[in-house]
Design a protein around this motif. Structure first.
Motif: not given
Length: 356
Positions: A50-64, A67-75
């Motif tokens: 999985a990949a989080f994309v912010n305003e067209g830019k690929v941010a954090d990528i997660f493997g299997p 995850y709890t989504l917060n500032t620690n897991t989404l640096p």
């Protein structure tokens, strides 16, 4: 519906994706008019990323994993949005899931023959086909260069690109291998490895990894295959004379099985024509040599013998005599079976008895 329920539905607590088919490569999670709850759960199953994309830019990528989504897991997302470490508010972001399962039994083949240079035959046109397998290995590169912002991206959307890339790579691989066409069948594994070696970096640029590449068959177009079969057949025959004798010997039982004596003679004559032709020509040349070609001097010749005058020539043999061969100059023909010269009017050969 109460206001509380309406507000609750605007925030996403759990994000996950269950694949519904085998052909989807990328899937955009529906986020329209919704925000992700801070502290929500992200579930990434095996064979997914999985990949989080912010305003067209690929941010954090997660493997299997879970995850709890917060500032620690989404640096990276935290950095892009300038969140404080104590940030607790819902947030908006696009989430893409990628299937990393190996796509097996992918077919490739030459729609038209490709021309290569062969050291045995020169320029040769080849057909080939086989299978290959691959998977998405780099979601960031795949999203950036291939799938983009599409809601769903499937195997069929990239299949043509990969197949044409393979065909384009084949000509170079054949040239670099230096393997003659006649030896390619025994070296298909090595040839497949050579093609795969050139494909891996090309596919890696697209975020893909080539897992296997197999060359199942290499062949010539039909018209060239017929010429090759003829050449191979001539090489296998070897001595044409011995092959003809072998064919004649095999035909004798067939001729004997035919009803009537004429059948045996007819088939024997037809199949033996090639073998007897040389003998017929040799006999004809021998019988038609001019007189005086022998080694000794004729009696009464000048400077020979004891007689004073020329010796008169003896009487010429009668034409069409019984047992002997006809004299030179008489009307003759050759036996269809043994090739001996016989009188033209004879109905049977005096040598072998074959009917003429």
């Amino acid at each position: 519906m109460s206001l509380k329920d309406f507000i609750k539905k605007q925030f996403i607590d759990v994000i996950h994706w269950t694949e519904t088919d085998q052909d989807t490569l990328a899937y955009r999670y529906p986020m329209q008019d919704m925000e992700i709850q801070n502290g929500g759960q992200l579930t990434v199953r095996e064979s997914q990323m999985a990949a989080f994309v912010n305003e067209g830019k690929v941010a954090d990528i997660f493997g299997p994993g879970l995850y709890t989504l917060n500032t620690n897991t989404l640096p990276i997302l935290t950095y892009l949005k300038n969140w404080d470490k104590l940030f607790q508010s819902p947030f908006k972001s696009d989430v893409y899931f990628f299937s990393t399962r190996i796509k097996t039994d992918q077919r490739w083949g030459t729609a038209t023959p490709i021309t290569i240079r062969d050291k045995d035959f020169g320029a040769v046109r080849l057909r080939g086909y086989g299978i290959y397998s691959w998977h998405v290995s780099d979601p960031k590169a795949f999203h950036t260069k291939v799938s983009g912002t599409r809601e769903i991206y499937k195997v069929a959307d990239i299949e043509g690109q990969l197949r044409n890339t393979i065909i384009g790579r084949m000509s170079g691989a054949f040239a670099e291998s230096g393997v003659p066409f006649l030896d390619m069948a025994a070296n298909q594994g090595a040839l497949g490895d050579k093609i795969a070696e050139g494909l891996k970096p090309i596919m890696a640029e697209l975020g893909l990894m080539l897992d296997s590449f197999v060359v199942e068959n290499l062949s010539l177009p039909e018209e060239l295959q017929k010429l090759l079969d003829t050449r191979v057949g001539m090489n296998m025959i070897g001595d044409m004379g011995r092959y003809t004798q072998y064919q004649v010997a095999n035909s004798l039982p067939i001729a004997a099985a035919n009803e009537g004596g004429g059948g045996v003679a007819g088939i024997g004559v037809g199949l033996g024509a090639g073998l007897t032709m040389g003998q017929v020509f040799a006999n004809a040349i021998t019988q038609q040599q001019p007189p005086g070609g022998g080694g000794g001097s004729a009696p009464g010749a000048p400077g020979g013998g004891t007689g004073g005058g020329p010796t008169p020539a003896g009487p010429a043999p009668a034409a069409g005599g019984g047992g002997g061969a006809p004299a030179a100059g008489a009307e003759t023909k050759f036996c269809v079976n043994c090739g001996k010269g016989i009188p033209k009017a004879a109905k049977f050969c005096p040598e072998c008895g074959t009917a003429q």
